[in-house]
Scaffold this motif. Structure first.
Motif, PDB file in Angstrom:
ATOM      1  N   LEU A  36      23.101  -4.455   5.292  1.00 60.74           N
ATOM      2  CA  LEU A  36      21.715  -4.284   4.461  1.00 60.74           C
ATOM      3  C   LEU A  36      20.914  -5.015   5.286  1.00 60.74           C
ATOM      4  O   LEU A  36      19.498  -4.167   5.437  1.00 60.74           O
TER       5      LEU A  36
ATOM      6  N   GLU B 141      17.044  -4.493   7.042  1.00 67.52           N
ATOM      7  CA  GLU B 141      15.946  -4.840   6.324  1.00 67.52           C
ATOM      8  C   GLU B 141      15.187  -6.408   7.372  1.00 67.52           C
ATOM      9  O   GLU B 141      14.532  -6.845   6.928  1.00 67.52           O
TER      10      GLU B 141
ATOM     11  N   VAL C 207       8.353  -5.624  -0.060  1.00 69.56           N
ATOM     12  CA  VAL C 207       9.446  -4.935   0.587  1.00 69.56           C
ATOM     13  C   VAL C 207      10.002  -3.882  -0.650  1.00 69.56           C
ATOM     14  O   VAL C 207      10.276  -2.975  -0.082  1.00 69.56           O
ATOM     15  N   PHE C 208      10.103  -4.594  -1.797  1.00 70.46           N
ATOM     16  CA  PHE C 208      10.882  -3.691  -2.991  1.00 70.46           C
ATOM     17  C   PHE C 208       9.864  -2.262  -2.882  1.00 70.46           C
ATOM     18  O   PHE C 208      10.096  -0.685  -3.129  1.00 70.46           O
TER      19      PHE C 208
ATOM     20  N   ARG D 168      10.330  -0.207   0.624  1.00 68.25           N
ATOM     21  CA  ARG D 168      11.241   0.961   0.629  1.00 68.25           C
ATOM     22  C   ARG D 168      11.277   1.845  -0.246  1.00 68.25           C
ATOM     23  O   ARG D 168      12.062   2.828   0.088  1.00 68.25           O
TER      24      ARG D 168
ATOM     25  N   LEU E  71      15.321   3.558  -0.932  1.00 68.30           N
ATOM     26  CA  LEU E  71      16.490   3.028  -1.922  1.00 68.30           C
ATOM     27  C   LEU E  71      17.314   3.784  -3.236  1.00 68.30           C
ATOM     28  O   LEU E  71      18.132   4.318  -3.194  1.00 68.30           O
TER      29      LEU E  71
ATOM     30  N   ILE F 293      21.882  -2.998  -3.435  1.00 69.32           N
ATOM     31  CA  ILE F 293      21.124  -2.536  -2.706  1.00 69.32           C
ATOM     32  C   ILE F 293      20.069  -4.089  -3.227  1.00 69.32           C
ATOM     33  O   ILE F 293      19.322  -3.745  -1.966  1.00 69.32           O
TER      34      ILE F 293
ATOM     35  N   THR G 184      18.647  -6.448   0.070  1.00 65.79           N
ATOM     36  CA  THR G 184      17.137  -5.874   0.556  1.00 65.79           C
ATOM     37  C   THR G 184      16.608  -7.322   0.514  1.00 65.79           C
ATOM     38  O   THR G 184      15.947  -7.181   1.372  1.00 65.79           O
TER      39      THR G 184
END
Length: 259
Positions: free
Chosen positions: A16, A20, A85-86, A89, A95, A108, A112
């Motif tokens: 992941l 990213e 970013v959070f 996504r 997510l 996750i 990330t």
């Protein structure tokens, strides 16, 4: 059996993180925020630091700028970047899709966050080396304190980014919602203004801010003037913020787009 499970978990997180990192490299705005800004800000505040009256504080210009430079990296390369970013996504349903697979929530979030956290870590090392070479800063007298401070800072900033993302509606507003913590930390955590120059009451309040113990430990690592007893307070404060962040993420982090 547990070793096999651990390897599987690490493999999933690394996969992941690689994905990213690819997205990170494609975003010019993210590169500017996470890479360029933290490298330029220490130069922009140098003149202001040189004008400060540091007499009696035991600090030099280099000993103010070096922890401050690392603080800038934590705030921009890790915290501000990860908020965007959070949120991005989440709004792109990435997510939500990841949660339907084998990945756990913690995996996750870790995968990330890993590229930004790694960027902040490497950048902090580069800034520390540059400040040491260019500002005549001596080698750290207690490097273990600086390492502990940096690692705690990375963890706290990543957790606070996830918390901030939970109350951020869009990618466009991510920089706005991240701004209050950035400004408070820059002014009150010793990033630009040492606590030694503040009134005692204000300094005592600022010691409770999320980034203050990180800056205190990093500066103490270079000066060697932080005793074992004096180390306990900053470490406990940072751990308390980390614990609060874990609780807040579990309680308020949003996995689906805000409507």
């Amino acid at each position: 059996m547990s070793a096999v499970v651990d390897r599987v978990v690490v493999g999933r997180v690394k996969a992941l993180a690689r994905a990213e990192l690819t997205l990170f490299g494609r975003s010019k705005g993210m590169i500017v925020t996470a890479v360029f800004v933290p490298l330029v800000l220490p130069l922009s505040v140098r003149a202001a630091v040189e004008d400060m009256d540091l007499t009696g504080t035991g600090l030099s210009v280099g000993m103010v700028l070096l922890p401050g430079a690392i603080g800038f990296s934590l705030l921009f390369a890790v915290y501000s970047a990860l908020v965007g970013v959070f949120v991005g996504r989440r709004e792109e349903l990435v997510l939500k899709r990841l949660r339907t697979g084998e990945l756990r929530d913690g995996e996750i979030l870790a995968g990330t966050a890993l590229p930004a956290v790694t960027t902040g870590f490497v950048q902090s090392l580069v800034l520390a080396a540059a400040c040491t070479a260019l500002l005549d800063v001596p080698a750290p007298k207690a490097p273990q304190l600086a390492v502990v401070g940096l690692l705690l800072g990375l963890v706290v900033c990543a957790l606070l980014a996830a918390v901030t993302a939970g109350v951020t509606r869009t990618v466009e507003s991510a920089q706005v919602t991240a701004l209050p913590l950035v400004m408070v930390a820059m002014v009150g955590s010793g990033v630009t203004v040492p606590l030694e120059l503040m009134p005692d009451r204000m300094a005592s309040l600022c010691e409770l801010l999320p980034l203050t113990p990180v800056i205190t430990l990093i500066r103490g690592g270079w000066t060697g003037e932080l005793s074992a007893y004096g180390t306990i307070g900053p470490v406990m404060t940072a751990l308390a913020w980390a614990a609060a962040g874990v609780f807040a993420v579990g309680r308020w982090f949003r996995w689906e787009p805000r409507r």
